[in-house]
Motif scaffolding. Structure first.
Motif, short mmCIF file in Angstrom:
data_model
loop_
_atom_site.label_atom_id
_atom_site.label_comp_id
_atom_site.label_asym_id
_atom_site.label_seq_id
_atom_site.Cartn_x
_atom_site.Cartn_y
_atom_site.Cartn_z
N LYS A 132 30.44 49.05 27.59
CA LYS A 132 31.02 48.44 28.71
C LYS A 132 32.16 48.92 29.04
CE LYS A 132 31.88 43.72 30.74
NZ LYS A 132 31.82 42.32 30.50
N GLN A 133 33.17 48.96 28.19
CA GLN A 133 34.51 49.67 28.29
C GLN A 133 34.29 50.90 28.74
OE1 GLN A 133 36.41 49.09 24.54
NE2 GLN A 133 36.60 46.98 24.78
N TYR A 134 33.52 51.80 28.28
CA TYR A 134 33.21 53.11 28.76
C TYR A 134 32.87 53.22 30.32
CZ TYR A 134 31.62 58.06 29.04
OH TYR A 134 31.30 59.14 29.23
N ARG A 135 31.84 52.65 30.33
CA ARG A 135 31.51 52.70 32.02
C ARG A 135 32.73 52.09 32.90
NH1 ARG A 135 26.15 49.58 32.63
NH2 ARG A 135 26.49 50.35 34.74
N MET A 136 33.13 51.12 32.52
CA MET A 136 34.53 50.83 33.37
C MET A 136 35.55 51.94 33.46
SD MET A 136 35.13 46.90 31.93
CE MET A 136 36.67 46.70 32.99
N CYS A 137 35.78 52.70 32.19
CA CYS A 137 36.72 53.93 32.29
C CYS A 137 36.15 54.72 33.25
CB CYS A 137 37.04 53.97 30.83
SG CYS A 137 38.21 55.48 30.54
N ASP A 138 34.89 55.04 33.03
CA ASP A 138 34.38 56.11 33.90
C ASP A 138 34.19 55.71 35.26
OD1 ASP A 138 32.86 58.74 33.91
OD2 ASP A 138 31.09 57.53 34.28
N ASN A 139 34.06 54.67 35.72
CA ASN A 139 33.93 54.27 37.17
C ASN A 139 35.41 54.31 37.73
OD1 ASN A 139 31.15 53.53 37.18
ND2 ASN A 139 31.78 51.50 36.58
N GLN A 140 36.54 53.86 36.95
CA GLN A 140 37.94 54.01 37.34
C GLN A 140 38.24 55.22 37.40
OE1 GLN A 140 39.98 51.46 38.28
NE2 GLN A 140 38.40 49.85 37.83
N SER A 141 37.91 56.44 36.59
CA SER A 141 38.40 57.86 36.65
C SER A 141 37.81 58.24 38.04
CB SER A 141 37.92 58.37 35.25
OG SER A 141 36.63 58.47 35.27
#
Length: 462
Positions: A132-141
């Motif tokens: 979940k954290q990785y998807r949020m980070c990927d979406n933000q980037s």
């Protein structure tokens, strides 16, 4: 004290007791979660410290003392072997065998069955939190104007690979974890990471040899590195050896043999010929396993496909080699049929070989090259082939011990094979076959071998 006061006092006592029980249960649950996370960290540390683990097993807790005892004996022998001539002991790293939940030695890993469930829950929870954290980070980037440090995403990817590896070892069909690893590895496009995926899927297959997800993942890796890997030929060879090793432990493993057949499309003709030679000895020892003969059929088809593609450029000698390969396979198959009586897989393989012979090397009367010297030679070879098949029928239908089940099966398989062959022969050669059938008195042989099918045999014969 009134009755109502007694009731209220008892209720307050019960509430305080229940509150104490709830708090105790919550603390125990919290402690169990902490313990499960500690176990997960231990497992992941072991996997990280020994990247060459190639076998995984789940061990009952009662077996750990025996493993520890054997490890101590092995350590003592290793201790004595490392002593130098002057009495100085060479440094040998002591193995950590005091762990009651994990056992790791000689690149083998054992996990206690007592902790499988809490380990799985902890690994699943850790994986989904990190994912979940990785998807949020990927979406933000990906958003315009937002620039996140690459180190944070790299750390999340590393943690995600760590947790997904543990999760897949505990639940090999967890598709989300497999797909997550595909996403990260395909983004990095590093050969070392692709090779690590082969190691992981191989470790999964060591305890679950029929895992469809693990075999699919291996095919994805091989397809991804096929274009830019310098030692791709060596990897294909190791894949073929892995399937043979797994097939030895897991009988009738369709998924493993299907993977090996899939590899043939990436092999060169030289590799195919080498595989055809190497797989013969294994197939001769597993005559009841149709999968190994299906693999040989795939190899032969690959040779013929390669020959047809190069038909205009190769010499006639290449074609002769294919003819000789089919002849050798027919002779070897006949030897196995006579040695191992009543094995249906051998007769099915012979049907394939006969089909290849008829479709590829028997000339058609309507073809312009029908009267050529090469066609006349092949026509003569086909007559010899028919005579040999009828001799094989005769030898498989005449046995003294008629009560033996395998003997009866052999006679039935041979009779069905000849009737099948009668349908496959081209119309231009039917008369030749009919003459040989009359000479061999096939009808009598068929009725004698399988009297219960005499009406069916008579229908096809007429």
């Amino acid at each position: 004290m009134t009755f109502g006061q007694v009731v209220e006092e008892q209720q307050s006592e019960c509430e305080s007791t229940f509150g104490l029980i709830r708090s105790t249960d919550m603390s125990e649950e919290s402690d169990s979660k902490v313990e499960a996370m500690d176990l997960l960290c231990q497992l992941e540390d072991i996997l990280e410290s020994d990247a060459l683990i190639d076998e995984l097993g789940f061990i009952h807790p009662s077996q750990f003392p025996l493993l520890k005892e054997e490890s101590d004996i092995s350590c003592n022998l290793s201790y004595e072997a490392h002593q130098s001539e002057d009495g100085v002991v060479s440094p040998v790293e002591p193995s950590k065998q005091d762990n009651i939940y994990f056992w790791n030695r000689d690149h083998k890993l054992g996990i206690s069955t007592h902790v499988l469930l809490p380990l799985y829950r902890a690994a699943k929870q850790a994986f989904f939190i990190t994912f979940k954290q990785y998807r949020m980070c990927d979406n933000q980037s990906g958003k315009v104007g937002i620039c996140l440090p690459s180190s944070s995403c790299d750390h999340l990817e590393s943690t995600l690979l760590r947790h997904s590896k543990s999760l897949l070892l505990l639940s090999c069909d967890f598709m989300t974890a497999w797909n997550c690893r595909k996403l990260i590895v395909s983004k990095k496009q590093q050969l070392s990471m692709f090779l690590d995926e082969l190691l992981l899927s191989g470790l999964v297959l060591s305890y679950s040899p029929k895992s469809e997800q693990a075999w699919t993942h291996r095919r994805w890796v091989i397809k991804s590195i096929s274009a830019n890997c310098s030692n791709f030929k060596e990897i294909l060879g190791k894949e073929s050896e892995l399937v043979e090793k797994i097939a030895e432990r897991s009988k009738m493993n369709y998924r493993a043999w299907n993977h090996r057949c899939w590899l043939v499309s990436y092999m060169t003709i030289d590799q195919v010929l080498c595989e055809l030679r190497k797989s013969r000895s294994w197939s001769a020892l597993h005559v009841a396993d149709n999968c190994c003969f299906n693999y040989r059929r795939r190899l032969l088809l690959r040779i013929m496909e390669g020959q047809s593609c190069l038909e205009d450029t190769v010499s006639c000698g290449h074609n002769v080699n294919i003819v000789q390969a089919l002849k050798d396979e027919l002779d070897w198959n006949e030897t196995l049929i006579k040695r191992y009586v009543g094995r249906e897989a051998l007769w099915l393989h012979r049907r394939f070989l006969s089909t290849c012979w008829i479709n590829n090397f028997v000339p058609d009367s309507g073809d312009e090259s029908y009267h050529s010297k090469e066609a006349i030679g092949l026509y003569h070879d086909f007559g010899t082939f028919l005579q040999n098949e009828l001799c094989l029928l005769h030898s498989c239908s005449t046995f003294v011990d008629d009560d033996f089940v395998d003997v009866q099966a052999q006679a039935a398989h041979s009779a069905c094979y000849i009737l099948w062959l009668k349908v496959q022969v081209p119309k231009s050669l039917v008369n030749q076959l009919q003459e040989k059938i009359r000479d061999a008195d096939l009808k009598t042989l068929l009725n004698k071998s399988c009297p219960e099918r005499s009406s069916l045999f008579n229908y096809f014969m007429n």
